[in-house]
Write an enzyme that holds these catalytic residues in place. Structure first.
Site, PDB file in Angstrom:
ATOM      1  N   ASN A 110     -16.439  13.816 -10.469  1.00  0.00           N
ATOM      2  CA  ASN A 110     -15.759  14.199 -11.711  1.00  0.00           C
ATOM      3  C   ASN A 110     -14.231  14.358 -11.360  1.00  0.00           C
ATOM      4  O   ASN A 110     -13.203  13.594 -11.699  1.00  0.00           O
ATOM      5  CB  ASN A 110     -16.027  15.476 -12.349  1.00  0.00           C
ATOM      6  CG  ASN A 110     -15.093  15.580 -13.586  1.00  0.00           C
ATOM      7  OD1 ASN A 110     -15.281  14.938 -14.675  1.00  0.00           O
ATOM      8  ND2 ASN A 110     -14.371  16.646 -13.449  1.00  0.00           N
ATOM      9  N   THR A 111     -13.868  14.755 -10.096  1.00  0.00           N
ATOM     10  CA  THR A 111     -12.640  15.003  -9.586  1.00  0.00           C
ATOM     11  C   THR A 111     -12.120  13.689  -9.069  1.00  0.00           C
ATOM     12  O   THR A 111     -11.087  12.908  -9.587  1.00  0.00           O
ATOM     13  CB  THR A 111     -12.245  16.180  -8.602  1.00  0.00           C
ATOM     14  OG1 THR A 111     -12.891  17.278  -8.803  1.00  0.00           O
ATOM     15  CG2 THR A 111     -10.730  16.336  -8.081  1.00  0.00           C
ATOM     16  N   LYS A 160      -7.124   7.865  -0.092  1.00  0.00           N
ATOM     17  CA  LYS A 160      -8.363   8.308   0.784  1.00  0.00           C
ATOM     18  C   LYS A 160      -9.193   9.378  -0.031  1.00  0.00           C
ATOM     19  O   LYS A 160      -9.440  10.549   0.373  1.00  0.00           O
ATOM     20  CB  LYS A 160      -8.147   8.945   2.045  1.00  0.00           C
ATOM     21  CG  LYS A 160      -7.352   7.897   2.839  1.00  0.00           C
ATOM     22  CD  LYS A 160      -7.298   8.108   4.242  1.00  0.00           C
ATOM     23  CE  LYS A 160      -6.617   6.974   5.285  1.00  0.00           C
ATOM     24  NZ  LYS A 160      -5.357   6.699   4.897  1.00  0.00           N
ATOM     25  N   LYS A 188       0.708  -1.354  -0.027  1.00  0.00           N
ATOM     26  CA  LYS A 188       0.045   0.040  -0.074  1.00  0.00           C
ATOM     27  C   LYS A 188       0.923   1.296  -0.065  1.00  0.00           C
ATOM     28  O   LYS A 188       1.728   1.505   0.875  1.00  0.00           O
ATOM     29  CB  LYS A 188      -0.905   0.110   1.283  1.00  0.00           C
ATOM     30  CG  LYS A 188      -1.887   1.201   1.364  1.00  0.00           C
ATOM     31  CD  LYS A 188      -2.805   1.075   2.471  1.00  0.00           C
ATOM     32  CE  LYS A 188      -2.265   1.519   3.677  1.00  0.00           C
ATOM     33  NZ  LYS A 188      -1.730   3.048   3.781  1.00  0.00           N
ATOM     34  N   GLY A 190       0.838  -3.395  14.861  1.00  0.00           N
ATOM     35  CA  GLY A 190       2.064  -3.380  14.776  1.00  0.00           C
ATOM     36  C   GLY A 190       2.176  -1.958  15.786  1.00  0.00           C
ATOM     37  O   GLY A 190       2.036  -1.657  16.804  1.00  0.00           O
TER      38      GLY A 190
HETATM   39  O1  NUP Z   1      -7.962   3.930   9.549  1.00  0.00           O
HETATM   40  C1  NUP Z   1      -7.028   3.980   8.791  1.00  0.00           C
HETATM   41  N1  NUP Z   1      -5.808   3.529   9.829  1.00  0.00           N
HETATM   42  C2  NUP Z   1      -4.454   3.380   9.016  1.00  0.00           C
HETATM   43  O2  NUP Z   1      -3.391   3.529   9.913  1.00  0.00           O
HETATM   44  C3  NUP Z   1      -6.761   3.851   7.544  1.00  0.00           C
HETATM   45  C4  NUP Z   1      -5.685   3.707   6.974  1.00  0.00           C
HETATM   46  N2  NUP Z   1      -5.486   3.822   5.492  1.00  0.00           N
HETATM   47  N3  NUP Z   1      -4.240   3.542   7.742  1.00  0.00           N
HETATM   48  C5  NUP Z   1      -3.147   3.497   7.174  1.00  0.00           C
HETATM   49  O3  NUP Z   1      -2.406   2.348   7.405  1.00  0.00           O
HETATM   50  C6  NUP Z   1      -1.972   4.692   7.548  1.00  0.00           C
HETATM   51  O4  NUP Z   1      -2.341   5.750   6.608  1.00  0.00           O
HETATM   52  C7  NUP Z   1      -0.589   3.878   7.243  1.00  0.00           C
HETATM   53  O5  NUP Z   1      -0.255   4.079   5.908  1.00  0.00           O
HETATM   54  C8  NUP Z   1      -0.999   2.589   7.686  1.00  0.00           C
HETATM   55  C9  NUP Z   1      -0.630   2.122   8.950  1.00  0.00           C
HETATM   56  O6  NUP Z   1       0.528   2.212   9.100  1.00  0.00           O
HETATM   57  P1  NUP Z   1       1.426   1.989  10.606  1.00  0.00           P
HETATM   58  O7  NUP Z   1       0.502   2.578  11.797  1.00  0.00           O
HETATM   59  O8  NUP Z   1       1.314   0.314  10.502  1.00  0.00           O
HETATM   60  O9  NUP Z   1       2.808   2.387  10.497  1.00  0.00           O
END
Ligand code: NUP
Length: 211
Positions: free
Chosen positions: A66-67, A60, A31, A171
């Site tokens: 459109n955008t 996100k 991701k 983590g």
């Molecule tokens: O609710 C969310 N929580 C979250 O941590 C939605 C996300 N997209 N993320 C993303 O997941 C956050 O932006 C980061 O890229 C990843 C978690 O990273 P870490 O906390 O394991 O380092």
């Protein structure tokens, strides 16, 4: 059993490619998001995909339809396999993301409840349930739900049925794969892998714990 998705939030192209190469064999997807793309450019998506790992664009996306279409079309043209969108701009905005994803043979995931402590302020009280219903109505492929609150993941699973759930919060944010792996399709791990002294060993360990 769940897939393992690395959140590659480093900001340098070289570091991102180094970690992606070291960990790719143990991952089901990588991701990427604003930290890496603002630092290295969107072309990093194709470079990572060339390693043989599907790339999920965590932008996100949250704009008018459109955008949203213009953003998602760029994401898929760059080599990504999936995009993450917000639901709050409304069903039409969400449908634009889903349409772009499916036109490119990709997937669209909807943020339904966020994993950080503040996520409990905004997504509780029925909002996450409503977003999950919107994800179903828009034909999205899955949702993002918090590993830090497994009971909430279970509640949202009731709404989305067999659609996929990808779950961040494992983590560095305190959750363990064992907390949610039976409930979700993919666990998202960032700092605990890319920030480890040995990212390859960390990825292998998380993969084994997700299985
Ligand atoms: O609710 C969310 N929580 C979250 O941590 C939605 C996300 N997209 N993320 C993303 O997941 C956050 O932006 C980061 O890229 C990843 C978690 O990273 P870490 O906390 O394991 O380092």
């Amino acid at each position: 059993m769940s897939a393992l998705i690395l959140a590659l939030d480093t900001t340098s192209r070289e570091e991102a490619l180094r970690i992606a190469s070291l960990t790719a064999d143990h991952l089901d997807a990588i991701k990427i998001g604003y930290p890496l793309v603002l630092g290295a450019g969107l072309s990093i998506a194709g470079e990572i995909a060339a390693l043989g790992v599907p790339v999920i664009a965590d932008f996100k996306v949250a704009d008018i339809p459109n955008t949203n279409t213009l953003i998602c079309d760029q994401v898929f043209a760059a080599g990504c396999s999936a995009v993450i969108c917000h639901a709050f701009p409304g069903g039409d905005s969400l449908e634009a993301c889903v349409a772009s994803a499916h036109a490119h043979g990709g997937e669209c995931f909807v943020v339904c409840e966020m994993s950080h402590p503040g996520g409990a302020e905004w997504f509780s009280g029925g909002v996450a349930e409503r977003f999950s219903g919107m994800a179903v109505t828009a034909g999205a492929d899955g949702i993002i739900a918090p590993a830090t609150r497994p009971a909430r993941v279970a509640a949202l699973r009731e709404i989305i049925g067999t659609k996929k759930i990808y779950s961040p919060g494992v983590g560095a944010q305190g959750a363990a794969p064992e907390d949610v792996k039976a409930l979700v399709d993919g666990v998202i791990v960032g700092r605990a892998i890319y920030g480890a002294a040995d990212p390859s060993a960390a990825a292998r360990e998380y993969r084994d714990r997700c299985r």
